[in-house]
Scaffold this active site. Sequence first.
Site, PDB file in Angstrom:
ATOM      1  N   ARG A  86     -11.082  -1.444  10.175  1.00  0.00           N
ATOM      2  CA  ARG A  86     -10.183  -0.167  10.554  1.00  0.00           C
ATOM      3  C   ARG A  86     -10.841   0.312  12.008  1.00  0.00           C
ATOM      4  O   ARG A  86     -12.046  -0.242  12.114  1.00  0.00           O
ATOM      5  CB  ARG A  86     -10.588   1.066   9.582  1.00  0.00           C
ATOM      6  CG  ARG A  86      -9.708   0.818   8.463  1.00  0.00           C
ATOM      7  CD  ARG A  86      -9.864   2.136   7.403  1.00  0.00           C
ATOM      8  NE  ARG A  86     -10.684   1.824   6.556  1.00  0.00           N
ATOM      9  CZ  ARG A  86     -11.024   2.497   5.133  1.00  0.00           C
ATOM     10  NH1 ARG A  86     -10.149   3.557   5.105  1.00  0.00           N
ATOM     11  NH2 ARG A  86     -11.945   2.256   4.631  1.00  0.00           N
TER      12      ARG A  86
ATOM     13  N   TYR B 113       0.604  -1.271  -0.044  1.00  0.00           N
ATOM     14  CA  TYR B 113       0.038  -0.097   0.166  1.00  0.00           C
ATOM     15  C   TYR B 113       0.954   1.315  -0.074  1.00  0.00           C
ATOM     16  O   TYR B 113       0.866   1.972  -0.910  1.00  0.00           O
ATOM     17  CB  TYR B 113      -0.855  -0.119   1.214  1.00  0.00           C
ATOM     18  CG  TYR B 113      -1.860   1.172   1.194  1.00  0.00           C
ATOM     19  CD1 TYR B 113      -3.061   1.203   0.550  1.00  0.00           C
ATOM     20  CD2 TYR B 113      -1.681   2.132   2.019  1.00  0.00           C
ATOM     21  CE1 TYR B 113      -4.007   2.116   0.527  1.00  0.00           C
ATOM     22  CE2 TYR B 113      -2.738   3.394   2.266  1.00  0.00           C
ATOM     23  CZ  TYR B 113      -3.620   3.222   1.661  1.00  0.00           C
ATOM     24  OH  TYR B 113      -4.421   4.208   1.414  1.00  0.00           O
TER      25      TYR B 113
HETATM   26  P1  NAD Z   1     -12.710   1.790   0.106  1.00  0.00           P
HETATM   27  O1  NAD Z   1     -11.951   0.382   0.104  1.00  0.00           O
HETATM   28  O2  NAD Z   1     -14.019   2.060   0.603  1.00  0.00           O
HETATM   29  O3  NAD Z   1     -12.781   2.394  -1.367  1.00  0.00           O
HETATM   30  C1  NAD Z   1     -11.905   1.927  -2.576  1.00  0.00           C
HETATM   31  C2  NAD Z   1     -12.703   1.747  -3.834  1.00  0.00           C
HETATM   32  O4  NAD Z   1     -11.895   1.363  -4.802  1.00  0.00           O
HETATM   33  C3  NAD Z   1     -13.715   0.428  -3.770  1.00  0.00           C
HETATM   34  O5  NAD Z   1     -14.792   0.779  -4.033  1.00  0.00           O
HETATM   35  C4  NAD Z   1     -13.048  -0.616  -4.226  1.00  0.00           C
HETATM   36  O6  NAD Z   1     -13.861  -1.504  -4.809  1.00  0.00           O
HETATM   37  C5  NAD Z   1     -12.394   0.212  -5.196  1.00  0.00           C
HETATM   38  N1  NAD Z   1     -11.083  -0.466  -5.844  1.00  0.00           N
HETATM   39  C6  NAD Z   1     -10.145  -1.214  -5.355  1.00  0.00           C
HETATM   40  N2  NAD Z   1      -9.328  -1.713  -6.352  1.00  0.00           N
HETATM   41  C7  NAD Z   1      -9.821  -1.359  -7.646  1.00  0.00           C
HETATM   42  C8  NAD Z   1      -9.428  -1.760  -8.994  1.00  0.00           C
HETATM   43  N3  NAD Z   1      -8.394  -2.350  -9.111  1.00  0.00           N
HETATM   44  N4  NAD Z   1     -10.240  -1.350  -9.700  1.00  0.00           N
HETATM   45  C9  NAD Z   1     -11.344  -0.495  -9.739  1.00  0.00           C
HETATM   46  N5  NAD Z   1     -11.957  -0.242  -8.194  1.00  0.00           N
HETATM   47  C10 NAD Z   1     -11.016  -0.700  -7.208  1.00  0.00           C
HETATM   48  O7  NAD Z   1     -11.699   2.817   0.703  1.00  0.00           O
HETATM   49  P2  NAD Z   1     -11.689   4.568   1.058  1.00  0.00           P
HETATM   50  O8  NAD Z   1     -11.623   4.679   2.469  1.00  0.00           O
HETATM   51  O9  NAD Z   1     -12.976   5.176   0.410  1.00  0.00           O
HETATM   52  O10 NAD Z   1     -10.555   4.906   0.170  1.00  0.00           O
HETATM   53  C11 NAD Z   1     -10.463   5.593  -1.131  1.00  0.00           C
HETATM   54  C12 NAD Z   1      -9.356   6.287  -1.429  1.00  0.00           C
HETATM   55  O11 NAD Z   1      -8.868   6.982  -0.283  1.00  0.00           O
HETATM   56  C13 NAD Z   1      -8.209   5.092  -1.541  1.00  0.00           C
HETATM   57  O12 NAD Z   1      -7.204   5.232  -2.830  1.00  0.00           O
HETATM   58  C14 NAD Z   1      -7.295   5.266  -0.383  1.00  0.00           C
HETATM   59  O13 NAD Z   1      -5.972   4.840  -0.363  1.00  0.00           O
HETATM   60  C15 NAD Z   1      -7.539   6.737   0.018  1.00  0.00           C
HETATM   61  N6  NAD Z   1      -7.449   7.018   1.315  1.00  0.00           N
HETATM   62  C16 NAD Z   1      -8.245   6.759   2.298  1.00  0.00           C
HETATM   63  C17 NAD Z   1      -8.076   7.009   3.565  1.00  0.00           C
HETATM   64  C18 NAD Z   1      -9.097   6.731   4.647  1.00  0.00           C
HETATM   65  O14 NAD Z   1      -8.881   6.949   5.855  1.00  0.00           O
HETATM   66  N7  NAD Z   1     -10.232   6.148   4.378  1.00  0.00           N
HETATM   67  C19 NAD Z   1      -6.723   7.632   4.031  1.00  0.00           C
HETATM   68  C20 NAD Z   1      -5.868   7.712   3.136  1.00  0.00           C
HETATM   69  C21 NAD Z   1      -6.023   7.659   1.752  1.00  0.00           C
HETATM   70  N1  UDP Z   2      -6.439  -0.694  15.796  1.00  0.00           N
HETATM   71  C1  UDP Z   2      -6.821  -1.277  17.222  1.00  0.00           C
HETATM   72  N2  UDP Z   2      -7.934  -1.945  16.958  1.00  0.00           N
HETATM   73  C2  UDP Z   2      -8.627  -2.436  16.168  1.00  0.00           C
HETATM   74  C3  UDP Z   2      -8.185  -1.750  14.828  1.00  0.00           C
HETATM   75  C4  UDP Z   2      -7.087  -0.797  14.641  1.00  0.00           C
HETATM   76  O1  UDP Z   2      -6.405  -0.795  18.109  1.00  0.00           O
HETATM   77  O2  UDP Z   2      -9.806  -3.027  16.176  1.00  0.00           O
HETATM   78  C5  UDP Z   2      -5.547   0.175  15.925  1.00  0.00           C
HETATM   79  C6  UDP Z   2      -4.290  -0.189  14.685  1.00  0.00           C
HETATM   80  O3  UDP Z   2      -3.287  -0.931  15.232  1.00  0.00           O
HETATM   81  C7  UDP Z   2      -3.547   1.523  14.672  1.00  0.00           C
HETATM   82  C8  UDP Z   2      -4.944   2.291  14.691  1.00  0.00           C
HETATM   83  O4  UDP Z   2      -5.923   1.663  15.346  1.00  0.00           O
HETATM   84  O5  UDP Z   2      -2.850   1.593  15.462  1.00  0.00           O
HETATM   85  C9  UDP Z   2      -5.732   2.740  13.266  1.00  0.00           C
HETATM   86  O6  UDP Z   2      -5.756   1.791  12.558  1.00  0.00           O
HETATM   87  P1  UDP Z   2      -6.482   1.798  11.202  1.00  0.00           P
HETATM   88  O7  UDP Z   2      -6.352   0.176  10.585  1.00  0.00           O
HETATM   89  O8  UDP Z   2      -7.715   2.033  11.214  1.00  0.00           O
HETATM   90  O9  UDP Z   2      -5.745   2.611  10.154  1.00  0.00           O
HETATM   91  P2  UDP Z   2      -3.983   2.858  10.031  1.00  0.00           P
HETATM   92  O10 UDP Z   2      -3.213   1.928  10.833  1.00  0.00           O
HETATM   93  O11 UDP Z   2      -3.850   2.389   8.567  1.00  0.00           O
HETATM   94  O12 UDP Z   2      -3.812   4.279  10.207  1.00  0.00           O
END
Ligand code: NAD
Ligand code: UDP
Length: 310
Positions: free
Chosen positions: A185, A144
């Site tokens: 998450r 990732y």
């Molecule tokens: P999510 O998993 O809900 O959404 C990702 C979407 O992409 C899904 O609908 C999935 O089906 C689609 N997808 C995955 N692989 C694909 C592929 N090969 N082709 C077409 N579609 C595909 O996650 P999200 O939280 O909505 O994240 C959206 C974007 O934001 C991602 O790029 C993620 O890396 C970025 N992002 C999210 C967070 C967060 O905290 N949620 C933080 C940083 C970055």
């Molecule tokens: N985490 C936790 N319990 C859970 C899920 C996540 O303590 O059931 C912790 C995880 O180890 C991390 C933080 O929460 O330290 C955030 O995790 P998440 O997967 O939401 O996001 P990321 O690590 O990608 O920031």
Amino acid sequence: MKRILVTGGAGFIGSHLCERLINEGNEVICLDNYFTGSRKNIVHLIKHPYFELVRSDVTMPFYAEVDEIYNLACPASPIHYQYNPIKTIKTSVMGSINMLGLAKRVKAKILQASTSEVYGDPKIHPQPEEYWGNVNPIGPRSCYDEGKRCAETLFMDYHNQNKVKIKIVRIFNTYGPRMHPNDGRVVSNFIIQALNNQPITIYGDGSQTRSFQYVDDLVEGICRMMGTPDNVIGPVNIGNPNEFTILELAERVIKMTRSSSKIVNMPLPKDDPIQRKPVIDKAGEILGGWSPKIQLEEGLEKTIAYFRNI
Ligand code: NAD
Ligand code: UDP
């Protein structure tokens, strides 16, 4: 009216973005392979005459005439992106190449959803955009983190070499309604566990920190970023700088849900970042005074209500 492609549009963040773009009077093409997304997230948009749903994969070329592209396709939760790490890195790298190629051909503006994970387990706190990060290239999170870092490189190279109009946003932990209930998450896990009066699973001792942003603030930020002049390319951090320990989050969720859940400690996953907090001065400057409006209590209330409902 603009024609806008949203890859990953059926996911958590993508569905909120599609909704906003449709409500603003645009034509939206939502492209998704439904790996972690779902038609349920966008079912309310399907009947809209200017909303088009395409089942496709960003690792395959896609042809359409569009004005703007938001490239969000990529699983975002550790459980999902580690399920098939090779596919994850292909999604970031080949997906970016395909979408940048499309942007180049049709002269569209393209925005990349990058991540705070490009900073890895950061040695500088809080994290400004100038920080190059501390990422393990061969660990469980690498597919990732390195995929997203390579995507940023590709965006910059297409911009420098081919004059593609790019925007890069680095998104910090975002939560809200339509998070996948099983994506593992922390916010969704804790809320679901608390609502079911099941043990709250804290990985490690809960002293690690995260800064949680409500999804509406993020969508506002990325839409403003797309609207900036062509010479504004980023990367720019978009996040809420209010930092909490994971233990504080657990206690808050238990209190707000009036749950009888007890906290249990489980092993900390490998390479789990110890701290994370964005510097958002640049966002404030280039995004017309943007700052997060919804703080944790209010955002959790909305998210708890959503999970109660489903
Ligand atoms: P999510 O998993 O809900 O959404 C990702 C979407 O992409 C899904 O609908 C999935 O089906 C689609 N997808 C995955 N692989 C694909 C592929 N090969 N082709 C077409 N579609 C595909 O996650 P999200 O939280 O909505 O994240 C959206 C974007 O934001 C991602 O790029 C993620 O890396 C970025 N992002 C999210 C967070 C967060 O905290 N949620 C933080 C940083 C970055
Ligand atoms: N985490 C936790 N319990 C859970 C899920 C996540 O303590 O059931 C912790 C995880 O180890 C991390 C933080 O929460 O330290 C955030 O995790 P998440 O997967 O939401 O996001 P990321 O690590 O990608 O920031």
